[in-house]
Enzyme design. Structure first.
Site, short mmCIF file in Angstrom:
data_model
loop_
_atom_site.label_atom_id
_atom_site.label_comp_id
_atom_site.label_asym_id
_atom_site.label_seq_id
_atom_site.Cartn_x
_atom_site.Cartn_y
_atom_site.Cartn_z
N PRO A 81 0.71 -1.19 0.01
CA PRO A 81 0.22 0.07 -0.05
C PRO A 81 0.99 1.35 -0.14
O PRO A 81 1.65 1.50 0.85
CB PRO A 81 -0.80 -0.03 1.46
CG PRO A 81 0.02 -0.83 2.10
CD PRO A 81 0.85 -1.78 1.12
N HIS A 277 8.25 -0.16 7.11
CA HIS A 277 7.63 0.74 6.45
C HIS A 277 8.57 1.23 5.45
O HIS A 277 8.85 2.69 5.12
CB HIS A 277 6.93 1.66 7.43
CG HIS A 277 5.96 2.64 6.76
ND1 HIS A 277 4.59 2.29 7.21
CD2 HIS A 277 5.46 3.66 6.05
CE1 HIS A 277 3.72 3.00 6.53
NE2 HIS A 277 4.20 3.97 5.93
N ARG A 280 10.67 4.20 6.85
CA ARG A 280 10.01 5.74 6.64
C ARG A 280 9.41 6.07 8.13
O ARG A 280 9.05 7.12 8.20
CB ARG A 280 9.01 5.72 5.55
CG ARG A 280 9.48 5.67 4.08
CD ARG A 280 8.22 5.36 3.17
NE ARG A 280 7.36 6.46 2.77
CZ ARG A 280 7.82 7.20 1.88
NH1 ARG A 280 8.92 7.01 1.31
NH2 ARG A 280 6.84 8.26 1.67
N SER A 309 9.91 -4.26 2.66
CA SER A 309 11.05 -3.26 3.07
C SER A 309 12.25 -3.55 2.44
O SER A 309 13.11 -4.53 3.26
CB SER A 309 11.18 -3.15 4.67
OG SER A 309 9.96 -2.61 5.19
N GLY A 310 12.76 -3.07 1.47
CA GLY A 310 14.16 -2.99 0.87
C GLY A 310 14.09 -4.09 -0.26
O GLY A 310 15.25 -4.11 -0.87
N GLY A 331 7.01 -1.89 -2.43
CA GLY A 331 6.42 -0.68 -2.35
C GLY A 331 7.17 0.41 -3.52
O GLY A 331 6.73 0.34 -4.60
C1 FMN Z 1 5.62 6.82 -1.29
C2 FMN Z 1 5.12 5.85 -0.01
C3 FMN Z 1 3.78 5.99 0.46
C4 FMN Z 1 3.50 4.94 1.39
N1 FMN Z 1 2.12 4.96 2.01
C5 FMN Z 1 1.91 4.07 2.94
C6 FMN Z 1 0.49 3.90 3.08
O1 FMN Z 1 -0.37 4.77 3.01
N2 FMN Z 1 0.00 2.80 3.89
C7 FMN Z 1 0.98 1.82 4.34
O2 FMN Z 1 0.52 0.98 5.30
N3 FMN Z 1 2.27 1.85 3.86
C8 FMN Z 1 2.70 2.76 3.15
N4 FMN Z 1 3.85 2.81 2.70
C9 FMN Z 1 4.90 1.73 3.07
C10 FMN Z 1 4.76 0.73 2.18
O3 FMN Z 1 3.71 0.01 2.30
C11 FMN Z 1 5.83 -0.46 2.39
O4 FMN Z 1 5.84 -1.06 3.56
C12 FMN Z 1 7.39 0.30 2.04
O5 FMN Z 1 7.23 1.01 0.65
C13 FMN Z 1 8.20 -0.99 1.44
O6 FMN Z 1 9.19 -0.86 1.40
P1 FMN Z 1 9.91 -0.57 0.06
O7 FMN Z 1 9.40 0.64 -0.64
O8 FMN Z 1 11.48 -0.52 0.25
O9 FMN Z 1 9.47 -1.81 -0.93
C14 FMN Z 1 4.36 3.95 1.65
C15 FMN Z 1 5.74 3.85 1.02
C16 FMN Z 1 5.90 4.65 0.08
C17 FMN Z 1 7.38 4.83 -0.42
#
Ligand code: FMN
Length: 400
Positions: A81, A277, A280, A309-310, A331
């Protein structure tokens, strides 16, 4: 748009997105909390893990389809998401939903998505999952009701954002929703005319779930999401109430502690979703991959554990399965792909990740993504089980 043959991996898509997107938006996508240590730690930990090649195993036919939460998915990874995806490219959420339907993988639509949950459910069908953020309980229950009415069968409740963390790149760039446009943002947009013409010309994307789908909605649903709102009051009692009210599969996302994972299982959730996350939220959080084996031990061998994540390539997908994941989500890679090459980029990155995963399996002498364990890791004794019985279902058929 980047040429598709120039995108041979996630990093290629990232570089192309970096060129195409205004810096403010690229940094919103690419950035992480604080000094971005947790973001880097995710990569360093995955890079440290080595897979042991095994030879003389017949790996002609390999299976990368997976069973999870009541059905079969064609690929072992799905779309995590993410809020405000249409800032990367105006059709991003819809492209994710369509790609999920076409590849038979999950697309988890965020509460903070640019597109309404009803729209994405209609496109992706049973491949659509809905991710729930809850600030005030009444808006949360309203979203849950909407998700039920729209036909969602999978709800992902995110619990690792009690407050929005301080993401320094976003703060330095002045990223705010709705946009506040000062001279540096206007210059940034002017220097990225292709993005500005495609995205701004259609109107700045907003939170799709704050708009009503079937005419005006009453009360709280008109503001299903507000980025600045605290979610700090959500607690275990809310999870119990959610479990009572949500009749379908319930996944709890953003878990790094084995104790929390065991309690989530005891609370009746159908799966735990290990994630920091993407780095983040808490800058000092452990790499999510390092938390995975402990959580697998805490919840037992058969309980579904999702992981993100990653993850950046097929070998990372294999590593996560080896360490206890039942399913992997990604993500940013999908946002890089959308930013680099729109809809075609999204499809491209899914195909690349699928091929990489299948190739990685072949290299370690395995034929079934669902039958991996720590023995495929270098240094784990190298006792990879040979000659797995082929289960008869097709993933990718490899050539050299
Ligand atoms: C731009 C962005 C927005 C995100 N928004 C949400 C969100 O609305 N809800 C949520 O549960 N996680 C959110 N995430 C976290 C992602 O679901 C996920 O946990 C994360 O991107 C995984 O890491 P990766 O980007 O390294 O694959 C967000 C991540 C990004 C990069």
């Amino acid at each position: 748009m980047a040429r598709l043959d120039h995108i041979q991996c996630v990093e290629d898509a990232r570089r192309a997105a970096r060129r195409r997107l205004p810096r403010m938006l690229f940094d919103f996508i690419d950035g992480a909390a604080g000094e971005e240590r947790a973001g880097r730690r995710n990569r360093e930990a995955l890079d440290r893990i080595e897979l042991l090649p095994r030879v003389l195993v017949n790996v002609e036919t390999r299976r990368i389809a997976c069973d999870l939460l009541g059905r079969r998915w064609n690929l072992p990874f799905g779309i995590a998401p993410m809020g405000m995806c249409d800032l990367a490219w105006p059709g991003a959420d819809r492209a994710f939903a369509d790609a999920a339907r076409d590849h038979s993988i999950p697309h988890c639509l965020s509460t903070a998505a640019s597109t309404s949950l009803e729209d994405c459910r209609a496109r992706a069908g049973g491949n659509a999952w809905f991710q729930l953020y809850v600030s005030a309980p009444e808006t949360g229950w309203d979203l849950v009701r909407r998700a039920l009415d729209a036909g969602y069968e999978h709800l992902v409740f995110t619990v690792d954002t009690p407050v929005l963390s301080r993401r320094r790149r976003e703060l330095r760039r002045g990223f705010k929703v709705p946009f506040r446009l000062g001279p540096s943002q206007l210059l940034d947009f002017a220097l990225h005319p292709r993005w500005s013409l495609t995205t701004l010309a259609r109107g700045v994307p907003s939170f799709g779930n704050n708009r009503s789908h079937n005419g005006p909605r009453s009360g709280s649903s008109s503001r299903a999401f507000d980025r600045s709102q605290s979610r700090g009051a959500v607690d275990w009692a809310f999870l119990d109430a959610l479990r009572e009210r949500w009749p379908h599969r319930l996944v709890v996302k953003g878990v790094l502690s084995p104790d929390d994972a065991a309690r989530i299982r005891a609370a009746g959730a159908d799966a735990v979703y290990v994630s920091n996350h993407g780095g983040r939220q808490l800058d000092s959080a452990p790499a999510a991959i390092d938390a995975l084996p402990g959580i697998r031990r805490a919840v037992g061998p058969d309980y579904p554990v999702l992981f993100d994540s990653g993850v950046r390539d097929g070998e990372d997908v294999v590593k996560a399965f080896a360490l206890g994941a039942s399913y992997v989500m990604l993500g940013r890679p999908f946002l890089y792909a959308a930013g680099a090459a729109g809809r075609a980029g999204v499809y491209r990155i899914i195909e690349l990740l699928a091929e990489e995963t299948s190739v990685a399996l072949a290299q370690i002498g395995r034929t079934d993504i669902g039958a991996l364990d720590e023995r495929v890791l270098a240094g784990a004794g190298g006792g990879a089980e040979q000659a797995h019985a082929f289960s008869g279902d097709l993933g990718l058929i490899g050539s050299d």
